[in-house]
Each structure stands twice: as C-alpha cells, then as structure tokens.
Design a protein around this motif. Sequence first.
Motif, PDB file in Angstrom:
ATOM      1  N   GLU A  81       0.829  -1.207   0.000  1.00 46.42           N
ATOM      2  CA  GLU A  81       0.000   0.000   0.000  1.00 46.42           C
ATOM      3  C   GLU A  81       0.864   1.257   0.000  1.00 46.42           C
ATOM      4  OE1 GLU A  81      -3.367   2.322   2.680  1.00 46.42           O
ATOM      5  OE2 GLU A  81      -2.714   0.320   3.271  1.00 46.42           O
ATOM      6  N   LEU A  82       1.950   1.259   0.813  1.00 47.83           N
ATOM      7  CA  LEU A  82       2.859   2.407   0.838  1.00 47.83           C
ATOM      8  C   LEU A  82       3.496   2.628  -0.533  1.00 47.83           C
ATOM      9  CD1 LEU A  82       4.722   1.938   4.263  1.00 47.83           C
ATOM     10  CD2 LEU A  82       2.958   3.609   3.701  1.00 47.83           C
ATOM     11  N   TYR A  83       3.887   1.531  -1.185  1.00 48.11           N
ATOM     12  CA  TYR A  83       4.490   1.638  -2.515  1.00 48.11           C
ATOM     13  C   TYR A  83       3.503   2.231  -3.508  1.00 48.11           C
ATOM     14  CZ  TYR A  83       6.236   0.017  -7.059  1.00 48.11           C
ATOM     15  OH  TYR A  83       6.644  -0.052  -8.367  1.00 48.11           O
ATOM     16  N   GLN A  84       2.252   1.760  -3.464  1.00 41.45           N
ATOM     17  CA  GLN A  84       1.240   2.279  -4.380  1.00 41.45           C
ATOM     18  C   GLN A  84       1.030   3.774  -4.159  1.00 41.45           C
ATOM     19  OE1 GLN A  84      -3.380   1.597  -4.396  1.00 41.45           O
ATOM     20  NE2 GLN A  84      -2.433  -0.138  -5.433  1.00 41.45           N
ATOM     21  N   LYS A  85       0.981   4.198  -2.896  1.00 43.96           N
ATOM     22  CA  LYS A  85       0.795   5.621  -2.593  1.00 43.96           C
ATOM     23  C   LYS A  85       1.969   6.443  -3.131  1.00 43.96           C
ATOM     24  CE  LYS A  85      -2.098   5.291   1.553  1.00 43.96           C
ATOM     25  NZ  LYS A  85      -2.171   5.535   3.009  1.00 43.96           N
ATOM     26  N   LYS A  86       3.189   5.929  -2.943  1.00 51.09           N
ATOM     27  CA  LYS A  86       4.367   6.660  -3.419  1.00 51.09           C
ATOM     28  C   LYS A  86       4.379   6.767  -4.940  1.00 51.09           C
ATOM     29  CE  LYS A  86       7.853   6.548   0.183  1.00 51.09           C
ATOM     30  NZ  LYS A  86       9.308   6.501   0.387  1.00 51.09           N
ATOM     31  N   VAL A  87       3.960   5.708  -5.610  1.00 55.01           N
ATOM     32  CA  VAL A  87       3.886   5.733  -7.073  1.00 55.01           C
ATOM     33  C   VAL A  87       2.921   6.815  -7.527  1.00 55.01           C
ATOM     34  CG1 VAL A  87       3.041   4.462  -9.089  1.00 55.01           C
ATOM     35  CG2 VAL A  87       4.577   3.346  -7.479  1.00 55.01           C
ATOM     36  N   LEU A  88       1.740   6.871  -6.907  1.00 53.17           N
ATOM     37  CA  LEU A  88       0.738   7.861  -7.288  1.00 53.17           C
ATOM     38  C   LEU A  88       1.221   9.275  -6.982  1.00 53.17           C
ATOM     39  CD1 LEU A  88      -2.553   6.105  -6.166  1.00 53.17           C
ATOM     40  CD2 LEU A  88      -1.648   6.333  -8.466  1.00 53.17           C
ATOM     41  N   LEU A  89       1.916   9.458  -5.865  1.00 51.00           N
ATOM     42  CA  LEU A  89       2.417  10.785  -5.523  1.00 51.00           C
ATOM     43  C   LEU A  89       3.535  11.217  -6.471  1.00 51.00           C
ATOM     44  CD1 LEU A  89       2.436  10.666  -1.614  1.00 51.00           C
ATOM     45  CD2 LEU A  89       0.982  12.069  -3.076  1.00 51.00           C
ATOM     46  N   LYS A  90       4.390  10.279  -6.882  1.00 46.98           N
ATOM     47  CA  LYS A  90       5.431  10.606  -7.855  1.00 46.98           C
ATOM     48  C   LYS A  90       4.816  11.011  -9.184  1.00 46.98           C
ATOM     49  CE  LYS A  90       9.454  10.055  -5.841  1.00 46.98           C
ATOM     50  NZ  LYS A  90      10.443  11.156  -5.764  1.00 46.98           N
ATOM     51  N   ALA A  91       3.784  10.276  -9.589  1.00 43.33           N
ATOM     52  CA  ALA A  91       3.092  10.636 -10.826  1.00 43.33           C
ATOM     53  C   ALA A  91       2.418  11.996 -10.688  1.00 43.33           C
ATOM     54  CB  ALA A  91       2.050   9.569 -11.166  1.00 43.33           C
ATOM     55  N   ALA A  92       1.900  12.287  -9.503  1.00 42.07           N
ATOM     56  CA  ALA A  92       1.262  13.584  -9.255  1.00 42.07           C
ATOM     57  C   ALA A  92       2.290  14.709  -9.284  1.00 42.07           C
ATOM     58  CB  ALA A  92       0.546  13.567  -7.908  1.00 42.07           C
ATOM     59  N   GLU A  93       3.491  14.441  -8.770  1.00 38.91           N
ATOM     60  CA  GLU A  93       4.559  15.444  -8.813  1.00 38.91           C
ATOM     61  C   GLU A  93       4.915  15.784 -10.250  1.00 38.91           C
ATOM     62  OE1 GLU A  93       7.861  14.029  -6.564  1.00 38.91           O
ATOM     63  OE2 GLU A  93       6.782  14.039  -4.651  1.00 38.91           O
ATOM     64  N   ALA A  94       4.932  14.747 -11.106  1.00 36.86           N
ATOM     65  CA  ALA A  94       5.232  14.990 -12.523  1.00 36.86           C
ATOM     66  C   ALA A  94       4.173  15.871 -13.166  1.00 36.86           C
ATOM     67  CB  ALA A  94       5.337  13.660 -13.270  1.00 36.86           C
ATOM     68  N   LEU A  95       2.965  15.824 -12.620  1.00 35.62           N
ATOM     69  CA  LEU A  95       1.872  16.656 -13.125  1.00 35.62           C
ATOM     70  C   LEU A  95       1.768  17.982 -12.367  1.00 35.62           C
ATOM     71  CD1 LEU A  95      -0.867  13.894 -13.498  1.00 35.62           C
ATOM     72  CD2 LEU A  95       0.497  14.927 -15.310  1.00 35.62           C
ATOM     73  N   LYS A  96       2.747  18.249 -11.472  1.00 33.86           N
ATOM     74  CA  LYS A  96       2.781  19.493 -10.696  1.00 33.86           C
ATOM     75  C   LYS A  96       1.551  19.640  -9.791  1.00 33.86           C
ATOM     76  CE  LYS A  96       6.458  20.606 -13.084  1.00 33.86           C
ATOM     77  NZ  LYS A  96       7.807  20.467 -12.501  1.00 33.86           N
ATOM     78  N   LEU A  97       1.107  18.527  -9.211  1.00 35.73           N
ATOM     79  CA  LEU A  97      -0.088  18.578  -8.368  1.00 35.73           C
ATOM     80  C   LEU A  97       0.226  18.627  -6.880  1.00 35.73           C
ATOM     81  CD1 LEU A  97      -2.397  15.962 -10.150  1.00 35.73           C
ATOM     82  CD2 LEU A  97      -2.418  18.441 -10.381  1.00 35.73           C
ATOM     83  N   THR A  98       1.461  18.332  -6.503  1.00 37.00           N
ATOM     84  CA  THR A  98       1.788  18.273  -5.086  1.00 37.00           C
ATOM     85  C   THR A  98       2.961  19.183  -4.746  1.00 37.00           C
ATOM     86  OG1 THR A  98       2.391  16.807  -3.265  1.00 37.00           O
ATOM     87  CG2 THR A  98       3.326  16.304  -5.411  1.00 37.00           C
ATOM     88  N   GLN A  99       3.037  19.575  -3.479  1.00 38.94           N
ATOM     89  CA  GLN A  99       4.100  20.475  -3.017  1.00 38.94           C
ATOM     90  C   GLN A  99       4.777  19.926  -1.775  1.00 38.94           C
ATOM     91  OE1 GLN A  99       2.258  24.287  -2.454  1.00 38.94           O
ATOM     92  NE2 GLN A  99       1.400  24.361  -4.506  1.00 38.94           N
ATOM     93  N   ASN A 100       4.815  18.590  -1.642  1.00 38.91           N
ATOM     94  CA  ASN A 100       5.431  17.942  -0.485  1.00 38.91           C
ATOM     95  C   ASN A 100       4.804  18.384   0.833  1.00 38.91           C
ATOM     96  OD1 ASN A 100       7.329  16.464  -2.026  1.00 38.91           O
ATOM     97  ND2 ASN A 100       8.630  18.268  -2.199  1.00 38.91           N
ATOM     98  N   ASP A 101       3.529  18.625   0.809  1.00 39.46           N
ATOM     99  CA  ASP A 101       2.779  18.987   2.003  1.00 39.46           C
ATOM    100  C   ASP A 101       1.849  17.819   2.349  1.00 39.46           C
ATOM    101  OD1 ASP A 101       0.105  20.120   3.192  1.00 39.46           O
ATOM    102  OD2 ASP A 101       1.648  21.586   3.688  1.00 39.46           O
ATOM    103  N   PRO A 102       1.886  17.312   3.593  1.00 37.39           N
ATOM    104  CA  PRO A 102       1.070  16.138   3.956  1.00 37.39           C
ATOM    105  C   PRO A 102      -0.412  16.308   3.653  1.00 37.39           C
ATOM    106  CG  PRO A 102       2.644  16.621   5.695  1.00 37.39           C
ATOM    107  CD  PRO A 102       2.721  17.764   4.712  1.00 37.39           C
ATOM    108  N   THR A 103      -0.953  17.488   3.928  1.00 35.60           N
ATOM    109  CA  THR A 103      -2.377  17.724   3.676  1.00 35.60           C
ATOM    110  C   THR A 103      -2.668  17.693   2.185  1.00 35.60           C
ATOM    111  OG1 THR A 103      -2.533  19.097   5.662  1.00 35.60           O
ATOM    112  CG2 THR A 103      -4.304  19.306   4.039  1.00 35.60           C
TER     113      THR A 103
END
Length: 271
Positions: A81-103
């Motif tokens: 589950e942790l791996y799946q979450k990290k994969v999705l967050l990495k893909a989101a970073e590539a789309l400029k959707l996240t700013q390394n903020d937990p919320t």
Amino acid sequence: MKTVIYNVVREPLLHFLLLGTILYLIYSALQPQTQQKQRNTLQQSRSISITKEELSLAQKEYEVLLGKQLDANMLKALEKELYQKKVLLKAAEALKLTQNDPTIEKIVLQKMYAILNAKENQTEPSELELEAFYKEHLKDYSKKKSLSLFTVHFDKLSKEQAKSFSKLLQNSDPRDLNLTEQNLSTELLNKKFGNYFTQQLLFAPKGAWLDAIPSKNGFEFVYIQDYTTTQPYPFEDVEERVYRDFTKARQKKDLDRELKRLYQLYPKNKE
C-alpha cells in the motif's frame, strides 16, 4: 534607386518582419530539443524506496487505529500500500499537483485515484454485453448452496477502521495471511454468523475482499474463494446486479492497467 532601397531598409515593418523571422528560426531549432527533453523526463524511470522507518511508522499508525498488532503477512500488504501511494504521488509530482505537504498529498492521492477511476471514456454497456457477462459468470448469479471462504474478525469496528483495513486487505491474498479456509453450507453460515451476514454473501462475488459485514459476533471481512450452487436466477431478475458487477469489473481492469503502467515507470528499489 539608392533612395528607394534606403527607405525600404529604414521601414519599421521590415525590421519587425526580420526580427520575427529570426525568432521563429531560433524557436524552431530549439523546440524539438525541448519537446524531446520533456518526453525523456516523463518516460524516465524513477526508482522508489520504502525505508524501515516509514514502514514502522505506518505500522504503528495502523495498529493504533485498529487496536491490534499486524503480523508479518499484513506488513507485506502494508508495504504494498505504501508503494502504491508513493507511485501515485510521484506521478502527481510529474503533473505538478503536489508540493510535499502532507495535507496536499492526502488530497492529491484522492485526486489520483479519481483520475485513474475516471469513467469519461467508458460507454454504457449494451444489453448484449450484459447478457454475455451474465452467461460468462453464470455461477455468480445462481443460488448458493455452500461457500468456501476466509474471514478476518473484529469485535468492534468504526467506519474509519473499516475503511482503512479494507484498503489494506486489497493488497493481500488470503492464502498469504495464514487464514483458515472455511467450507460452510448456507445453513451453517446462518447459524454461525447470523441471517443478515448470510444474506449479504448470497449475492456477493468471489475472488475479492468484501467490505466489513456485521455478524452476530461483531464484524467480518470476507474473501469468498468458491461456492457450490443450484439453479441460476433468470437474467431479468438479476440484471441490475449484472450491470453493477460489469461496470465494477471494467473499472477494476482499467485501474489495474493504469497502476501496472505506473509501476513500470516508478519501479520499487530492491533492498
């Protein structure tokens, strides 16, 4: 003649055209390189690591939430589950959707699942498709006589606990959790778990973890391995169920395909 040439050379419009032509040539020369760089960035594999500290922290959070310890097999499911979450967050970073903020990451994870589950490109199934699905899974739409299943029991369970544990189970195979397979007739199911519980299983599919079902002793997470049946229900009587199962199966297939593509793009580091 010299005067005409002189006037033409001094014409501001000509200067503008020449400058535009130069800029266009520069842009044309650089653009393929820029596009290729962008393609390389998107296609470049980025390995993902899960540290012992991350796994330990996630384990403690789950154990506090559930009020019980996770065994070694459930820890494997948690790591998936942790791996799946990290994969999705990495893909989101590539789309400029996240700013390394937990919320923001929590919101982005929900958004990424929504994107992968999007139905915009899915058409409504035809009657012929539903009938074909019904015939292909005829056993699922037949009266159950006995069931072979695995269960995980909780005496008490909040909505948050049920949601979290259900998500964790989706990354696990019941055979890998050292669970005991039970073979029970519908009569024994009713006697052991109660009528409401049994009724929920009579129309449940096999091969997937079901959400928590209330029983007379608490709550049960159930994985139906197989079942025996008698006669099938007429298609007209179960058409609504067939429609729900068809769309859910198609959505799961699409989600699995997209996750597989992302897993290839963001492979997990082998320790």
